[in-house]
Each structure stands twice: as C-alpha cells, then as structure tokens.
Design a protein around this motif. Structure first.
Motif, PDB file in Angstrom:
ATOM      1  N   ARG A  18       5.237  -5.708  -4.072  1.00 50.02           N
ATOM      2  CA  ARG A  18       5.192  -4.567  -4.998  1.00 50.02           C
ATOM      3  C   ARG A  18       3.795  -4.389  -5.584  1.00 50.02           C
ATOM      4  N   TRP A  19       3.140  -5.476  -5.916  1.00 45.76           N
ATOM      5  CA  TRP A  19       1.797  -5.362  -6.485  1.00 45.76           C
ATOM      6  C   TRP A  19       0.815  -4.818  -5.450  1.00 45.76           C
ATOM      7  N   SER A  20       0.917  -5.274  -4.220  1.00 39.46           N
ATOM      8  CA  SER A  20       0.048  -4.742  -3.162  1.00 39.46           C
ATOM      9  C   SER A  20       0.297  -3.248  -2.953  1.00 39.46           C
ATOM     10  N   ALA A  21       1.573  -2.846  -2.938  1.00 39.67           N
ATOM     11  CA  ALA A  21       1.910  -1.432  -2.760  1.00 39.67           C
ATOM     12  C   ALA A  21       1.406  -0.603  -3.934  1.00 39.67           C
ATOM     13  N   ALA A  22       1.519  -1.147  -5.154  1.00 42.47           N
ATOM     14  CA  ALA A  22       1.059  -0.416  -6.337  1.00 42.47           C
ATOM     15  C   ALA A  22      -0.453  -0.207  -6.302  1.00 42.47           C
ATOM     16  N   LEU A  23      -1.199  -1.230  -5.849  1.00 43.34           N
ATOM     17  CA  LEU A  23      -2.643  -1.086  -5.747  1.00 43.34           C
ATOM     18  C   LEU A  23      -3.022  -0.036  -4.709  1.00 43.34           C
ATOM     19  N   ARG A  24      -2.315  -0.050  -3.572  1.00 43.65           N
ATOM     20  CA  ARG A  24      -2.617   0.958  -2.541  1.00 43.65           C
ATOM     21  C   ARG A  24      -2.292   2.357  -3.045  1.00 43.65           C
ATOM     22  N   ALA A  25      -1.185   2.501  -3.768  1.00 45.90           N
ATOM     23  CA  ALA A  25      -0.810   3.813  -4.304  1.00 45.90           C
ATOM     24  C   ALA A  25      -1.824   4.286  -5.342  1.00 45.90           C
ATOM     25  N   ALA A  26      -2.286   3.376  -6.192  1.00 50.72           N
ATOM     26  CA  ALA A  26      -3.283   3.742  -7.194  1.00 50.72           C
ATOM     27  C   ALA A  26      -4.586   4.169  -6.533  1.00 50.72           C
TER      28      ALA A  26
END
Length: 249
Positions: free
Chosen positions: A227-235
């Motif tokens: 989730r943290w990796s996905a959140a960084l990519r989305a940001a």
C-alpha cells in the motif's frame, strides 16, 4: 547494520527494531535487538541496541547483574533504579565499564568501540521518557517538538517520521508510521531486515500492551509495504510535471 526507532507520543511509547546482524555479505544472522525489562505495575523499560554485538550483549548483562552506584558504592541493576534518568545513567556507566574492560583488545585488533541505545519507558508514577544513549555513555532525551529518536541506519526512514509524526499522533498511527519508516530503510539497505520486533507501551500503565515479532510473510506488514509503494506511485503521478524545458514554452 541496524535500524531502531522509538516514538514517544501523548498516549505512550512505540519501539521498533530489526534483527539482522552481519559481518559480511556471507555472514548474516538474526539477533534480538529490542529488550524489555518489565515488572508489571512497577516499571516497564525498553532498550534497543545498535553497534558491536559483543559490546551490546556485555552491557545488557551488566544491567541485570549490577553496576556500581557511585553514590553508594554498591551494585545497582536496571530493576532497582528509581527514575528513568537514573536508569539512563546506569546504562551509560555500563557502557563505560565495558569500554574500560575491552579497550586493550579493541585497540590491538584495530576495532572501533561502536554502540548506541534507544531507552524508553516508565518507572512508577514518574514521567515516561525516551533517551538516545551514545557510545561515550552520555545521552539526550526525546522532546515533544521532535517526538522520535533513531539509531543505526536512520537516514532512509527519517523523512516519513518528520512529515507524519507529532506528539499528538495516535499511538497506533505512530506504530504504523514507524513500520513504514522501517520498510523504507529495508528497501534501501540490505543490512536491515526481518524479523522486526516491536513494543507498544501506554503511558501510566507500567506494562507492555503489545510485544510482537513480525516474521517474513506476515500479511499485515506485506500489505503495508504494498500500500505504501502504491501510495507513493499515485502521489508521484498526481503531481504536475515541472514547468521547465522546451515543452513548457
């Protein structure tokens, strides 16, 4: 290499430590670096270590066997000190005693005396404290303005702590951010790795609320990492491209 973080918020204390030690790429082992000294209702103390393993183990042994109190001349243990400040002083004396005993051997082998500790907890109705104790035996205390301390390979995990943790942060949100900080460090440094030991201590309980080891493949930590990796990519995708270069004209 090691990474340990302690977070002291209004509700209590969070301590997190990895367990990886290595003496080279082909000599990697697992050792507990987060140690608890607990007498329920009387004291709860957490000690996380970084540095030379033989030194940290010697210091831990002295804390339970006793180090001479300069005021009384009698041995004093971590279970007998009356305040957190005196406990931090005791750890400092233990470090200096190990340094005195081992100095000649370290110098002969041209080894550096490297050790540091995060020490947090509460004794009786005294204040909850979090200290960083250095290899010279001196120490500093955590403050409300900067409610966390780190030892070991700290640079990769510091940005998320700077941005997301305040003294008013919920204690389990602080745990979550601390685990994200650990994940960031693990992704950037192979010398830090699973398992991860963690402790949660609520203020004024003098007992451990959570004492847990995260093993490889644990669902929550795996999900947090994804989730943290996905959140960084989305940001990253959501931030507009810089208005520089030929296409911006």
């Amino acid at each position: 290499m090691t990474y340990c973080v302690g977070i002291l918020v209004e509700e209590g204390l969070v301590m997190i430590a990895d367990t990886r030690t290595n003496a080279g790429l082909d000599d990697i082992s697992t050792y507990r670096k987060l140690h608890m000294f607990t007498v329920p209702g009387e004291r709860v103390l957490a000690l996380a270590s970084a540095g030379n393993l033989s030194v940290t183990q010697s210091v831990l042994s002295l804390l339970t066997e006793g180090v001479e109190d300069p005021d009384t001349g009698k041995p004093e243990t971590i279970y007998e000190v009356s305040t957190m400040f005196r406990a931090a002083q005791l750890i400092g004396r233990a470090i200096r005693k190990v340094r005195t005993i081992e100095r000649a051997g370290f110098e002969a082998a041209q080894l550096r005396f490297e050790v540091s500790f995060l020490f947090g907890g509460q004794i009786g109705d005294g204040p909850m404290r979090l200290y960083m104790i250095y290899s010279a035996g001196n120490f500093i205390a955590c403050s409300q303005d900067a409610p966390f301390l780190q030892i070991g390979e700290h640079k990769y995990g510091k940005p998320i702590l700077d941005r997301a943790v305040t003294f008013r942060t919920d204690i389990y949100d602080a745990l979550k951010v601390g685990l994200v900080s650990m994940d960031s460090t693990m992704r950037s440094n192979l010398g830090v790795g699973l398992p991860i030991d963690l402790a949660v201590v609520r203020r004024n309980t003098c007992d451990t609320e959570v004492l847990h080891r995260i093993e490889a493949g644990e669902p929550y930590f795996h999900d947090l990492r994804e989730r943290w990796s996905a959140a960084l990519r989305a940001a990253h995708r959501a931030i507009p491209r810089p208005p520089y270069g030929p296409s911006a004209k």
